[in-house]
Each structure stands twice: as C-alpha cells, then as structure tokens.
Design a protein around this motif. Sequence first.
Motif, PDB file in Angstrom:
ATOM      1  N   LEU A  53      -2.023  -0.967  -0.915  1.00 48.97           N
ATOM      2  CA  LEU A  53      -2.752  -1.871  -0.469  1.00 48.97           C
ATOM      3  C   LEU A  53      -2.309  -3.273  -0.947  1.00 48.97           C
ATOM      4  CD1 LEU A  53      -6.232  -0.497  -2.100  1.00 48.97           C
ATOM      5  CD2 LEU A  53      -5.126   0.179   0.167  1.00 48.97           C
ATOM      6  N   ASN A  54      -1.941  -4.034   0.111  1.00 51.82           N
ATOM      7  CA  ASN A  54      -1.149  -5.531  -0.185  1.00 51.82           C
ATOM      8  C   ASN A  54      -2.318  -6.482  -0.331  1.00 51.82           C
ATOM      9  OD1 ASN A  54       0.855  -7.457  -0.429  1.00 51.82           O
ATOM     10  ND2 ASN A  54       0.611  -7.558   1.740  1.00 51.82           N
ATOM     11  N   LEU A  55      -2.258  -7.214  -1.248  1.00 51.31           N
ATOM     12  CA  LEU A  55      -3.054  -8.233  -1.681  1.00 51.31           C
ATOM     13  C   LEU A  55      -2.346  -9.524  -1.559  1.00 51.31           C
ATOM     14  CD1 LEU A  55      -5.212  -6.837  -4.651  1.00 51.31           C
ATOM     15  CD2 LEU A  55      -5.525  -6.369  -2.102  1.00 51.31           C
ATOM     16  N   LYS A  56      -1.136  -9.638  -1.340  1.00 49.85           N
ATOM     17  CA  LYS A  56      -0.406 -10.876  -1.263  1.00 49.85           C
ATOM     18  C   LYS A  56      -0.741 -11.958  -0.316  1.00 49.85           C
ATOM     19  CE  LYS A  56       4.341 -12.516  -2.040  1.00 49.85           C
ATOM     20  NZ  LYS A  56       4.202 -13.154  -3.486  1.00 49.85           N
ATOM     21  N   GLU A  57      -1.066 -13.132  -0.841  1.00 53.20           N
ATOM     22  CA  GLU A  57      -1.588 -14.056   0.282  1.00 53.20           C
ATOM     23  C   GLU A  57      -0.618 -14.448   1.203  1.00 53.20           C
ATOM     24  OE1 GLU A  57      -4.415 -15.387   0.698  1.00 53.20           O
ATOM     25  OE2 GLU A  57      -5.329 -14.623  -1.041  1.00 53.20           O
ATOM     26  N   GLU A  58       0.707 -14.666   0.997  1.00 54.47           N
ATOM     27  CA  GLU A  58       1.768 -14.972   1.765  1.00 54.47           C
ATOM     28  C   GLU A  58       2.482 -13.787   2.405  1.00 54.47           C
ATOM     29  OE1 GLU A  58       1.966 -15.678  -1.589  1.00 54.47           O
ATOM     30  OE2 GLU A  58       0.858 -17.578  -1.706  1.00 54.47           O
ATOM     31  N   PRO A  59       2.721 -13.844   3.554  1.00 56.81           N
ATOM     32  CA  PRO A  59       3.572 -12.491   4.218  1.00 56.81           C
ATOM     33  C   PRO A  59       4.754 -12.447   3.725  1.00 56.81           C
ATOM     34  CG  PRO A  59       2.278 -13.744   5.843  1.00 56.81           C
ATOM     35  CD  PRO A  59       2.140 -14.651   4.749  1.00 56.81           C
ATOM     36  N   HIS A  60       5.471 -11.310   3.445  1.00 59.17           N
ATOM     37  CA  HIS A  60       6.777 -11.283   3.053  1.00 59.17           C
ATOM     38  C   HIS A  60       7.372  -9.988   3.408  1.00 59.17           C
ATOM     39  CE1 HIS A  60       3.935  -8.879   0.481  1.00 59.17           C
ATOM     40  NE2 HIS A  60       5.021  -8.356  -0.010  1.00 59.17           N
ATOM     41  N   ARG A  61       8.604 -10.125   3.535  1.00 54.78           N
ATOM     42  CA  ARG A  61       9.592  -9.103   4.033  1.00 54.78           C
ATOM     43  C   ARG A  61       9.652  -7.701   3.137  1.00 54.78           C
ATOM     44  NH1 ARG A  61      16.140  -9.197   4.403  1.00 54.78           N
ATOM     45  NH2 ARG A  61      16.371  -7.027   5.807  1.00 54.78           N
ATOM     46  N   VAL A  62       9.618  -6.506   3.844  1.00 54.56           N
ATOM     47  CA  VAL A  62       9.547  -5.211   3.013  1.00 54.56           C
ATOM     48  C   VAL A  62      10.192  -4.267   3.904  1.00 54.56           C
ATOM     49  CG1 VAL A  62       8.118  -3.395   2.352  1.00 54.56           C
ATOM     50  CG2 VAL A  62       7.335  -5.532   1.821  1.00 54.56           C
ATOM     51  N   GLN A  63      10.927  -3.308   3.297  1.00 56.88           N
ATOM     52  CA  GLN A  63      11.639  -2.285   3.835  1.00 56.88           C
ATOM     53  C   GLN A  63      11.213  -1.040   3.269  1.00 56.88           C
ATOM     54  OE1 GLN A  63      15.756  -2.692   3.227  1.00 56.88           O
ATOM     55  NE2 GLN A  63      16.247  -4.084   5.179  1.00 56.88           N
ATOM     56  N   ASN A  64      10.539  -0.173   4.291  1.00 60.62           N
ATOM     57  CA  ASN A  64       9.930   1.297   3.956  1.00 60.62           C
ATOM     58  C   ASN A  64      10.655   2.406   4.759  1.00 60.62           C
ATOM     59  OD1 ASN A  64       7.171   3.103   4.861  1.00 60.62           O
ATOM     60  ND2 ASN A  64       8.348   3.293   3.102  1.00 60.62           N
ATOM     61  N   THR A  65      11.367   3.332   4.109  1.00 53.41           N
ATOM     62  CA  THR A  65      12.094   4.396   4.582  1.00 53.41           C
ATOM     63  C   THR A  65      10.994   5.648   4.559  1.00 53.41           C
ATOM     64  OG1 THR A  65      14.138   3.573   3.686  1.00 53.41           O
ATOM     65  CG2 THR A  65      14.036   5.954   4.461  1.00 53.41           C
ATOM     66  N   ARG A  66      10.762   6.171   5.842  1.00 54.69           N
ATOM     67  CA  ARG A  66      10.033   7.331   5.922  1.00 54.69           C
ATOM     68  C   ARG A  66      10.620   8.427   6.614  1.00 54.69           C
ATOM     69  NH1 ARG A  66       4.255   5.988   5.358  1.00 54.69           N
ATOM     70  NH2 ARG A  66       3.764   7.406   7.069  1.00 54.69           N
ATOM     71  N   ASP A  67      11.013   9.455   6.008  1.00 57.27           N
ATOM     72  CA  ASP A  67      11.733  10.550   6.310  1.00 57.27           C
ATOM     73  C   ASP A  67      12.809  10.128   7.225  1.00 57.27           C
ATOM     74  OD1 ASP A  67      10.200  12.509   5.464  1.00 57.27           O
ATOM     75  OD2 ASP A  67       8.873  12.716   7.328  1.00 57.27           O
ATOM     76  N   GLY A  68      13.677   9.326   6.751  1.00 59.08           N
ATOM     77  CA  GLY A  68      15.073   8.826   7.280  1.00 59.08           C
ATOM     78  C   GLY A  68      14.913   7.873   8.343  1.00 59.08           C
ATOM     79  N   GLU A  69      13.723   7.253   8.472  1.00 58.21           N
ATOM     80  CA  GLU A  69      13.733   6.125   9.350  1.00 58.21           C
ATOM     81  C   GLU A  69      13.393   5.033   8.739  1.00 58.21           C
ATOM     82  OE1 GLU A  69      10.834   4.393  13.053  1.00 58.21           O
ATOM     83  OE2 GLU A  69      10.566   6.361  12.306  1.00 58.21           O
ATOM     84  N   VAL A  70      14.360   3.970   8.614  1.00 64.27           N
ATOM     85  CA  VAL A  70      14.177   2.664   8.167  1.00 64.27           C
ATOM     86  C   VAL A  70      13.340   1.594   8.787  1.00 64.27           C
ATOM     87  CG1 VAL A  70      15.135   0.831   6.806  1.00 64.27           C
ATOM     88  CG2 VAL A  70      16.202   2.960   6.732  1.00 64.27           C
ATOM     89  N   ARG A  71      12.357   1.170   8.173  1.00 57.91           N
ATOM     90  CA  ARG A  71      11.332  -0.067   9.051  1.00 57.91           C
ATOM     91  C   ARG A  71      11.409  -1.357   8.164  1.00 57.91           C
ATOM     92  NH1 ARG A  71       6.776   1.138   7.603  1.00 57.91           N
ATOM     93  NH2 ARG A  71       5.620  -0.036   9.413  1.00 57.91           N
ATOM     94  N   ASP A  72      11.902  -2.294   8.863  1.00 58.08           N
ATOM     95  CA  ASP A  72      11.860  -3.554   8.384  1.00 58.08           C
ATOM     96  C   ASP A  72      10.819  -4.402   8.876  1.00 58.08           C
ATOM     97  OD1 ASP A  72      12.983  -6.179   7.575  1.00 58.08           O
ATOM     98  OD2 ASP A  72      14.839  -5.387   7.179  1.00 58.08           O
ATOM     99  N   PHE A  73      10.044  -4.833   8.155  1.00 60.15           N
ATOM    100  CA  PHE A  73       8.717  -5.499   8.668  1.00 60.15           C
ATOM    101  C   PHE A  73       8.000  -6.515   7.598  1.00 60.15           C
ATOM    102  CE2 PHE A  73       7.516  -1.886   6.304  1.00 60.15           C
ATOM    103  CZ  PHE A  73       6.465  -2.234   5.639  1.00 60.15           C
ATOM    104  N   THR A  74       7.410  -7.443   8.151  1.00 61.05           N
ATOM    105  CA  THR A  74       6.504  -8.437   7.577  1.00 61.05           C
ATOM    106  C   THR A  74       5.081  -7.569   7.001  1.00 61.05           C
ATOM    107  OG1 THR A  74       7.451 -10.197   8.763  1.00 61.05           O
ATOM    108  CG2 THR A  74       5.620 -10.619   7.436  1.00 61.05           C
ATOM    109  N   PHE A  75       5.178  -7.722   5.656  1.00 63.52           N
ATOM    110  CA  PHE A  75       3.987  -7.276   5.028  1.00 63.52           C
ATOM    111  C   PHE A  75       2.792  -8.344   4.800  1.00 63.52           C
ATOM    112  CE2 PHE A  75       2.711  -3.790   1.320  1.00 63.52           C
ATOM    113  CZ  PHE A  75       2.113  -3.441   2.296  1.00 63.52           C
TER     114      PHE A  75
END
Length: 294
Positions: A53-75
């Motif tokens: 659960l993300n509570l950070k006020e400012e959007p920030h960059r995150v990378q999440n790998t799920r079953d080999g697929e890398v997702r680069d997105f703004t959280f």
Amino acid sequence: MPRRYEEIYPSLPLLSSDRLTHTSAASLMSVRYFQAEPDSMPTEVFAEHHVLLNLKEEPHRVQNTRDGEVRDFTFSKFDIIVTPAGMKSGWRWFAQSDVIVVTLDPARVQRFAETELGLLLDPQQFKDLPLFSDADLCAAGVMLRDALEADDMTSAVMFEALSRVFLVKLLQRYGKRRPEDVALSSRFTSAHYNRVLAFIRANLDRTITLDDLASEAGMSPSHFSRLFKDTVGTPPMQYVMAYRIEQSLEMMTDQARALGDIALACGFADQAHFSRSFKQLMGTTPRQHRASMS
C-alpha cells in the motif's frame, strides 16, 4: 522452497505487528510500515501473498518484476500492488518509500474466507493485480498501522478488529472466487456451502451430525461427505470441530467469561471434552492458551 517476504527486506520496519503474538490475527497476517531509502529487493518466489500500500504523497518511479516481466512505472499515492504466493517477484524503488506491507498466509486466508465470509476461493485466491488504486483499502491499512503505534493493551485489541475489516474489504473486492460448475446438482457449490455454514453457526451449541449437514445441502450423507471434502479440503465433521475451536478462541478474548460457559456455547459436552478437543487441535489446553494471552 519459497522464502518468507520479510527474510529479504533491505531495511527494518518503523512499525511491525510481529510483537502481537497472542492474537488470532497475528497468525493470519503481518503488517509492517516502512520509510526506506532507495534500494532494491532480489527476485524471489514467496510462500505468502503480499499487499503493498503506497502512502507517499509525491509520485515516484518504481520497478517491479513479476514472473520475469519487468514493469517500470510511476507509483502514486493510494496505489496498491498484490503479489500472490508462488509468483516470482522483485523490486527496485528510486525515492524514499512510504509503504505498508501486509503479508497473508494462504491457508489461513482460505479458512477465513470460508468460515467468516462464506466464500469458496479459487486456489490462486487473488486476481493478478500488478497495480490498482483504492483509497478506501489504503485507509483501512493506515488504521492497522496506527493501531501498532499504541504501545499498550489496546494495540492488540484494535489490530485484531481492524485486521478483519482490512481482509474483508480485500477479499470481497479482489478475492478470486472458485468458478461454479454449470451442473449445480452434481457439484458442491458456494450456495451449498453457505447453507451448511449457516446451519453450523445457528446450531453451534448443540450436537451436529453428518446427516444434519447433508440434509442442509440436499444430498445423501455419503455424497455430501465426498463432495465437501473434495471442495473444502477437510472432512465435514473435522471442519465442524475446527469451527467450534475457532469460535472458542474468539470467546476466550473475554477474560471474564468462564471456560465452562464457552465449552457449552461451542457445543462441547462439558469442559473436559472441550479441553481434550482443544489440546488435540491447538497443542495446548484452553486454560494454558488463555494464560498466554494475559
């Protein structure tokens, strides 16, 4: 062998439910609150579900790998990621985090869904939800976090109540139901299950037989017994006993309530019968369990 999520945290949490060892919620879920500097977690397969659960006020960059697929997105604030148990997952974040991490034991989630909500979950339990936004679920998570800040006896009481609120919201919105078979007469469906569960709840303080349960489901005892075990994973009478013990655990949180009264309310012949059955399932006596809660 799948690892536990907390085994590879790169930093210590500011708050953690790990100290709440004598609540039923503690065996179901753990809650940890982090404000961690930019870092990463290696890709692993985990034995538990985890909900971020993300509570950070400012959007920030995150990378999440799920079953080999890398997702680069703004959280963004109130974004949530659910990673089901058994999924290969890894993380990297590029700004200080402000997150609540809830980890859930799949077997206990299954039991909670069945006995508390009357839901028969798909074996996967949660839909594949790499990213979604839910301010209400995040607010429930914040209340869980805040309960951990109270370093007194109210903390465990609040955590116990709020953990149920959080899990009910999570399962009702994002739990993956088991698909119903078209041939309802030949299957044990969620409708059958809910009728049986309602009967057990209404008759908890008396003797319940296999014939009683089969009659509620509209089946012969042998057919019902086989389908119930195939669907729920437990023989029906073993399920009833486990349900009685679960209810007794809830009642024992009221320290003023006598164990003999709890025994009768949960359908045991007497306190001795209650004590034997409780110890067989829990490994300790009701009196010993209650003492550990003090």
